[in-house]
Scaffold this active site. Sequence first.
Site, mmCIF file in Angstrom:
data_model
loop_
_atom_site.group_PDB
_atom_site.id
_atom_site.type_symbol
_atom_site.label_atom_id
_atom_site.label_comp_id
_atom_site.label_asym_id
_atom_site.label_seq_id
_atom_site.Cartn_x
_atom_site.Cartn_y
_atom_site.Cartn_z
ATOM 1 N N GLY A 200 -9.495 -51.833 20.769
ATOM 2 C CA GLY A 200 -8.383 -50.022 20.874
ATOM 3 C C GLY A 200 -7.152 -50.634 20.976
ATOM 4 O O GLY A 200 -6.292 -49.618 20.217
ATOM 5 N N GLU A 223 -0.821 -47.645 -11.158
ATOM 6 C CA GLU A 223 -1.153 -49.229 -12.226
ATOM 7 C C GLU A 223 -2.473 -49.359 -12.481
ATOM 8 O O GLU A 223 -2.387 -50.690 -13.678
ATOM 9 C CB GLU A 223 -0.241 -50.377 -12.022
#
Length: 440
Positions: A200, A223
């Site tokens: 968490g 790219e």
Amino acid sequence: MGVHAFIVPIRDLNTLQTLPGIEIHDCGHKVGLNGVDNGALRFRSVRIPRDNLLNRFGDVSQDGKYTSSLPTINKRFAAMLGELVGGRVGLAYASVGFLKISVTIAVRYSLLRQQFGPPEQPEVSILDYQSQQHKLMPMLASSYAFHFATQYLVQKYSEMKKMHDEQLVADVHALSAGLKAYVTSYTAKSLSTCREACGGHGYAAVNRFGSLRNDHDIFQTFEGDNTVLMQQVAADLLRQYKDKFQGGTLSVTWNYLRESMNTYLSQPNPIIARWESADHLRDPKFQLDAFRYRTSRLLQSVAAWLRKHSKTLGTFGAWNRCLNHLLLLAESHTESVILAKFIEAVHNCPDARSRAALKLVCDLYALDHIWNDIGTYRNVDYVAPNKAKAIHKLTEYLCFQVRNIAGELVDGFDLPASVTRAPIAMQSEAYVQYTHHIGF
């Protein structure tokens, strides 16, 4: 005549208003990298002077005659795309930075966080759990492997920019495509794994996994889309494979293919296939031979399948029929290059203690990859069943050994706190820092 680049003025230099016929629009909110101002342009009947042509590869005379040093449209297209190489080099290198940051946060938290343990005894660090080691230690090993591989890529790119050697340009083009695609895909998956490994607390925005994951996600497609780039690597391997039979020379990165029809594709030695000692499995020659053997087998088989299918499906149809095989080939080759550079870095390390630590990490990188594709090696009897079990057992033991120096290994990245920034990755008083950030 092909793809060409021009300089096109888009705003009046005095008023900064858009020029006639030009529209500019913002691309809107993105998943990440919203500090980057992506926009779209539309041109309506916009004329520019002939001098605005960037004419390195093609020119137009005053009387309208076109000339080019490159004879075909395809070559001009490839030359223009070749200018993207620098971007790919930068992305591969930057992606390793993302990986180092996320692994550092996850490892430091895993060393800090204690949970459960033997009855009546103190709780243990969650990095003592085998499952946590299995998640994070191969990733830590990959961070080091990618570091050395991308350093090599930057070096080759620098040589290319100075020398303008045609063969070196082709070599760097394929190498940058493979490393950019492989490293960014791996890092994208690793960012999620690191987040999950921190439970968490990893989901808290202040601990950065969310922003790192979102900002890095685009690396997989800008790219050059990773799937397309890996096809470029496969195409170059096939060209090199064909050239080999026509007496051509192989580029530096590909030179192990000289032996692809000899050492690597000969019938596996049944004695070596059964060797299972730790010394043998940790021998760099065994590891590199295994990586290269797989690549050579894939290259030989995909070349044969392409020849077969092209007779009935044509070139495009054959390529599409073999596409998954081609992507496996490109991935396998890229892994071979990465391992070769890692082994070289270990060999060249001047400090004995550091060299021993790097060797440990390199062995984990190599054996983890062999184990992850153990089915391929078993199918061709390259590895016997007893040896496969020994590889698995040693990989788990290496994870445990790397865990023992994991803190020092992430410290070796030398990332300042201003870069990691996650409270759970602080070297001291991490929980104090964390609770302070959430308002206590």
